[in-house]
Motif scaffolding. Structure first.
Motif, mmCIF file in Angstrom:
data_model
loop_
_atom_site.group_PDB
_atom_site.id
_atom_site.type_symbol
_atom_site.label_atom_id
_atom_site.label_comp_id
_atom_site.label_asym_id
_atom_site.label_seq_id
_atom_site.Cartn_x
_atom_site.Cartn_y
_atom_site.Cartn_z
ATOM 1 N N ASP A 173 1.530 -0.636 -0.120
ATOM 2 C CA ASP A 173 0.059 0.332 0.337
ATOM 3 C C ASP A 173 1.196 1.263 -0.140
ATOM 4 O OD1 ASP A 173 -2.496 1.157 0.281
ATOM 5 O OD2 ASP A 173 -2.646 1.234 2.461
ATOM 6 N N LYS A 174 1.791 0.818 -0.883
ATOM 7 C CA LYS A 174 3.120 1.982 -1.112
ATOM 8 C C LYS A 174 3.671 2.887 0.177
ATOM 9 C CE LYS A 174 -0.968 4.015 -4.446
ATOM 10 N NZ LYS A 174 -1.421 5.474 -4.661
ATOM 11 N N THR A 175 3.988 1.927 1.234
ATOM 12 C CA THR A 175 5.141 1.691 2.058
ATOM 13 C C THR A 175 5.907 0.423 2.239
ATOM 14 O OG1 THR A 175 3.261 2.764 3.702
ATOM 15 C CG2 THR A 175 4.827 1.684 4.013
ATOM 16 N N TYR A 176 7.618 1.495 2.271
ATOM 17 C CA TYR A 176 8.347 0.397 1.921
ATOM 18 C C TYR A 176 8.165 -1.149 3.255
ATOM 19 C CZ TYR A 176 9.782 1.927 -2.450
ATOM 20 O OH TYR A 176 9.530 2.599 -3.882
ATOM 21 N N VAL A 177 8.154 -1.675 2.968
ATOM 22 C CA VAL A 177 8.606 -2.612 4.060
ATOM 23 C C VAL A 177 11.068 -2.810 3.636
ATOM 24 C CG1 VAL A 177 8.288 -5.030 5.338
ATOM 25 C CG2 VAL A 177 6.521 -3.798 4.179
ATOM 26 N N PHE A 178 10.949 -3.432 4.931
ATOM 27 C CA PHE A 178 12.625 -3.550 4.458
ATOM 28 C C PHE A 178 13.101 -4.466 5.642
ATOM 29 C CE2 PHE A 178 12.594 0.807 6.193
ATOM 30 C CZ PHE A 178 13.651 0.592 7.042
ATOM 31 N N GLY A 179 13.916 -5.179 5.891
ATOM 32 C CA GLY A 179 15.263 -5.799 6.868
ATOM 33 C C GLY A 179 16.679 -5.305 6.805
ATOM 34 N N PRO A 180 16.748 -6.048 7.824
ATOM 35 C CA PRO A 180 18.334 -6.312 8.153
ATOM 36 C C PRO A 180 18.801 -5.917 7.142
ATOM 37 C CG PRO A 180 17.383 -7.438 9.644
ATOM 38 C CD PRO A 180 16.264 -7.681 8.491
ATOM 39 N N ILE A 239 24.327 1.268 4.363
ATOM 40 C CA ILE A 239 24.781 2.787 4.547
ATOM 41 C C ILE A 239 23.659 2.936 3.149
ATOM 42 C CG2 ILE A 239 25.460 5.079 4.450
ATOM 43 C CD1 ILE A 239 27.318 3.791 6.842
ATOM 44 N N LYS A 240 24.360 1.780 2.308
ATOM 45 C CA LYS A 240 24.708 2.902 0.085
ATOM 46 C C LYS A 240 22.841 1.380 0.278
ATOM 47 C CE LYS A 240 26.368 1.744 -3.936
ATOM 48 N NZ LYS A 240 26.931 0.999 -4.916
ATOM 49 N N ALA A 241 22.255 0.998 0.864
ATOM 50 C CA ALA A 241 21.310 0.182 0.454
ATOM 51 C C ALA A 241 20.033 1.050 0.910
ATOM 52 C CB ALA A 241 20.862 -0.959 0.159
ATOM 53 N N MET A 242 20.338 1.516 1.748
ATOM 54 C CA MET A 242 19.448 2.844 3.029
ATOM 55 C C MET A 242 19.319 3.824 2.234
ATOM 56 S SD MET A 242 17.333 1.963 5.429
ATOM 57 C CE MET A 242 15.798 2.594 5.948
ATOM 58 N N LYS A 243 19.917 4.180 2.116
ATOM 59 C CA LYS A 243 20.048 5.631 1.672
ATOM 60 C C LYS A 243 19.204 5.694 0.235
ATOM 61 C CE LYS A 243 24.312 7.458 2.355
ATOM 62 N NZ LYS A 243 25.726 8.827 2.246
ATOM 63 N N ALA A 244 19.917 4.521 -0.636
ATOM 64 C CA ALA A 244 19.242 4.332 -2.175
ATOM 65 C C ALA A 244 17.760 4.131 -1.704
ATOM 66 C CB ALA A 244 19.360 3.350 -2.601
ATOM 67 N N LEU A 245 17.057 3.774 -0.606
ATOM 68 C CA LEU A 245 15.412 3.238 0.113
ATOM 69 C C LEU A 245 14.974 4.210 -0.015
ATOM 70 C CD1 LEU A 245 13.270 1.122 0.476
ATOM 71 C CD2 LEU A 245 14.118 1.251 2.476
ATOM 72 N N LEU A 246 15.833 5.360 0.637
ATOM 73 C CA LEU A 246 15.140 6.051 1.643
ATOM 74 C C LEU A 246 15.116 7.413 0.236
ATOM 75 C CD1 LEU A 246 17.624 7.091 4.373
ATOM 76 C CD2 LEU A 246 15.060 6.860 4.308
ATOM 77 N N LEU A 247 15.696 7.468 -0.919
ATOM 78 C CA LEU A 247 15.557 8.714 -2.597
ATOM 79 C C LEU A 247 15.417 7.921 -2.840
ATOM 80 C CD1 LEU A 247 19.316 8.773 -2.697
ATOM 81 C CD2 LEU A 247 17.842 10.678 -2.058
ATOM 82 N N GLU A 248 14.427 6.711 -3.366
ATOM 83 C CA GLU A 248 13.395 5.733 -3.970
ATOM 84 C C GLU A 248 11.999 6.534 -2.913
ATOM 85 O OE1 GLU A 248 11.310 1.477 -5.263
ATOM 86 O OE2 GLU A 248 14.125 1.741 -4.670
ATOM 87 N N ALA A 249 12.009 6.488 -1.923
ATOM 88 C CA ALA A 249 10.740 6.205 -1.699
ATOM 89 C C ALA A 249 10.069 7.998 -1.776
ATOM 90 C CB ALA A 249 10.742 6.056 0.523
ATOM 91 N N ALA A 250 11.847 8.569 -1.189
ATOM 92 C CA ALA A 250 11.169 10.024 -1.683
ATOM 93 C C ALA A 250 10.806 10.694 -2.942
ATOM 94 C CB ALA A 250 12.109 11.051 -1.190
ATOM 95 N N SER A 251 11.523 9.883 -3.587
ATOM 96 C CA SER A 251 11.399 9.907 -5.331
ATOM 97 C C SER A 251 10.156 10.025 -5.869
ATOM 98 C CB SER A 251 12.064 9.270 -6.463
ATOM 99 O OG SER A 251 11.986 9.416 -7.648
ATOM 100 N N LYS A 252 9.473 8.914 -4.976
ATOM 101 C CA LYS A 252 7.827 7.952 -5.812
ATOM 102 C C LYS A 252 7.208 9.091 -5.076
ATOM 103 C CE LYS A 252 7.862 3.671 -6.627
ATOM 104 N NZ LYS A 252 7.818 1.698 -6.220
ATOM 105 N N LYS A 291 7.504 12.701 -4.546
ATOM 106 C CA LYS A 291 7.321 13.830 -5.245
ATOM 107 C C LYS A 291 6.527 13.960 -6.579
ATOM 108 C CE LYS A 291 11.304 15.869 -3.279
ATOM 109 N NZ LYS A 291 13.073 16.074 -3.798
ATOM 110 N N THR A 292 6.981 12.314 -7.186
ATOM 111 C CA THR A 292 6.007 12.229 -8.868
ATOM 112 C C THR A 292 4.668 11.791 -8.656
ATOM 113 O OG1 THR A 292 6.873 9.828 -9.232
ATOM 114 C CG2 THR A 292 8.423 11.203 -9.519
ATOM 115 N N GLY A 293 4.047 11.363 -7.066
ATOM 116 C CA GLY A 293 2.849 11.126 -7.023
ATOM 117 C C GLY A 293 2.755 9.384 -6.978
ATOM 118 N N GLU A 294 3.820 8.694 -7.110
ATOM 119 C CA GLU A 294 3.684 7.941 -7.176
ATOM 120 C C GLU A 294 2.797 7.236 -5.411
ATOM 121 O OE1 GLU A 294 6.569 5.255 -9.612
ATOM 122 O OE2 GLU A 294 6.654 7.215 -10.634
ATOM 123 N N VAL A 295 3.605 7.932 -4.689
ATOM 124 C CA VAL A 295 3.208 7.693 -3.251
ATOM 125 C C VAL A 295 1.665 7.862 -2.813
ATOM 126 C CG1 VAL A 295 3.496 7.535 -0.602
ATOM 127 C CG2 VAL A 295 5.768 6.851 -2.679
#
Length: 128
Positions: A96-103, A109-122, A124-128
């Motif tokens: 439902d437009k919310t990311y679920v992630f694990g350890p 750090i690189k994977a977490m930054k990527a997730l944060l950027l993807e969530a913010a990008s979605k 901004k574009t109204g995908e969320v």
């Protein structure tokens, strides 16, 4: 979250009831009566990420996602809810437009930054 560039991070925030409701609940249940328990809030400039963390075996992801979405609204309509499931292994996915992630994500750090950027990008574009 600080290693990912957050300006502020708060852990275990609790929201209160109204004064009258809190008095009544304290009388009935004792101390530490709170309305909402928020695991993590991180602010990156004007973006708030609200994260629910669960570790139990009987976690119901859809229910947890609904809860973190509701709590995120306390931080404004642009807050981004996320769900850290400590028993989940795999790539982040959406409910439902919310990311679920694990350890695997939050310890990298690189994977977490990527997730944060993807969530913010979605968002901004109204995908969320």
């Amino acid at each position: 979250m600080l290693k990912c560039g957050a300006h502020h991070v708060r852990v275990r925030l609790r929201t209160k009831w109204s004064i009258n409701a809190e008095r009544m609940l304290n009388t009935l249940h004792g101390k530490d009566v709170f309305k909402s328990d928020i695991d993590v809030v991180a602010r990156f400039s004007g973006i708030y990420y609200v994260i629910s963390c669960k570790a139990g075996k009987n976690v119901r992801p859809k229910k947890t996602v609904a809860e973190v979405q509701a709590v995120a609204t306390l931080f404004g309509r642009f807050a981004i809810p996320l769900f850290a499931h400590l028993k989940y292994s795999g790539k982040p996915y959406e409910i439902d437009k919310t990311y679920v992630f694990g350890p695997e994500t939050f310890t990298d750090i690189k994977a977490m930054k990527a997730l944060l950027l993807e969530a913010a990008s979605k968002q901004k574009t109204g995908e969320v």
